[in-house]
Motif scaffolding. Sequence first.
Motif, PDB file in Angstrom:
ATOM      1  N   ARG A 125       0.929  -1.140   0.089  1.00 15.68           N
ATOM      2  CA  ARG A 125       0.116  -0.656   0.108  1.00 15.68           C
ATOM      3  C   ARG A 125       0.758   1.332   0.245  1.00 15.68           C
ATOM      4  O   ARG A 125       0.380   2.301  -0.512  1.00 15.68           O
ATOM      5  N   ASP A 144      -6.664   1.328  -5.490  1.00  9.19           N
ATOM      6  CA  ASP A 144      -7.601   0.584  -4.434  1.00  9.19           C
ATOM      7  C   ASP A 144      -7.049  -0.892  -4.147  1.00  9.19           C
ATOM      8  O   ASP A 144      -6.487  -1.331  -5.365  1.00  9.19           O
ATOM      9  N   VAL A 363     -10.739  -1.443   3.316  1.00  5.59           N
ATOM     10  CA  VAL A 363      -9.878  -1.171   3.744  1.00  5.59           C
ATOM     11  C   VAL A 363      -8.928  -1.129   4.979  1.00  5.59           C
ATOM     12  O   VAL A 363      -9.812  -2.046   5.963  1.00  5.59           O
ATOM     13  N   ALA A 380      -5.274   2.262   0.173  1.00 11.67           N
ATOM     14  CA  ALA A 380      -6.554   1.418   0.604  1.00 11.67           C
ATOM     15  C   ALA A 380      -6.753   1.654   2.555  1.00 11.67           C
ATOM     16  O   ALA A 380      -6.176   0.101   2.834  1.00 11.67           O
TER      17      ALA A 380
END
Length: 387
Positions: A125, A144, A363, A380
């Motif tokens: 991420r 995402d 998430v 995310a």
Amino acid sequence: MEPKDYDAIFLASFGGPEGQDDVLPFLRNVTRGRGIPDERLEEVSHHYRANGGVSPINAQNRALKAALEAELARRGIDLPVLWGNRNWDPYIPETLQKAYDDGHRRLLAVTTSAYSSYSSCRQYREDFGMALEETGLTGKLEVDKVRQYFDHPGFVAPFVEGVSAGLAEVRGKLAGGSAIETAGSAAPGTATAAAADAVHILFCTHSIPTADAEASGPRNREFAESSAYVAQHLAAAEAILEATGESSTPWSLVYQSRSGSPHTPWLEPDINDKLEELAAAGTKGVVIVPLGFVSDHMEVVWDLDTEAMDTSLGLGFAVVRVPTPSVHEKFVAGLVDLVCERTVGNNISDRPAVTDLGPWYDVCTPGCCANLRGAKPTIAGSDAKDA
């Protein structure tokens, strides 16, 4: 998250060298920021050097990309699959820039890592977050990520098949007396039923620093051994054993590929130490399950197929290493299912999980799998500053 109209899938992986000249530059990428001299990197490059300087991971990702494309086409899903790596060409920032230049504006990332920890989730991420800033695409290109899939049926099913086949093979070897003869503990053909059942399953994954293990997962949940990373592996192993009907077979979660300072605590036991312990206790056969890995990259080819296999054979074990999911049709279909959970078109509302820990989160919450070395931009997450 609510389903979205994504216009491409981004397959993100670790990357690896593809020739002897690539080895040192690759290792510099992996260890950047740590000030490790080339002399030390060369000392730890032997497993790459021994394989011609080539990690199998890039070829495996090309195969996985092709398999994903084929499964998407089979379902009539019109989403291109892009591919970028953390540490080698094609790099994530370059792939993001090309995606934007080609007109893509909303990407859904699938990483080749199933579990929750800094290196297996948050770092990806961060890679995307920093790449968006580096390319100036923050706010222009949305990225995402699908949920961690350690207990998705598509990831677990190939291991269920592998464990069943591996146990049958090891027990067959013991019943024939081959491993016992190697160990010198019995004459040919005298294997007993008890010896044939003296098999231990070793679920193996990458060791990480204990502090990172304890920081894995969301802060508002409690996990076995105070670690989402450990708890997820334990839960997945138990689900595999239940599915194979082998819950009473002895098993352990073991670790491999430790690196870094010897003074820093890492998850244990190491697989080779566990093999020594099992031999001393009278175990005759072992089934090695690379539970922490999506494909047979260098940590599997060297640390398991070379080092652990040499240890096993030296101790006289009947031994089998079962396959990783790789491009198994159920795994590939499962990854596409994960994509469909998040897309408006071809949406799958059901979110299957074979353990009580999941389904995992789309998430990540603030502080999940914390970067103990300092916060960086991420995607995310529910808080861009700390997610």
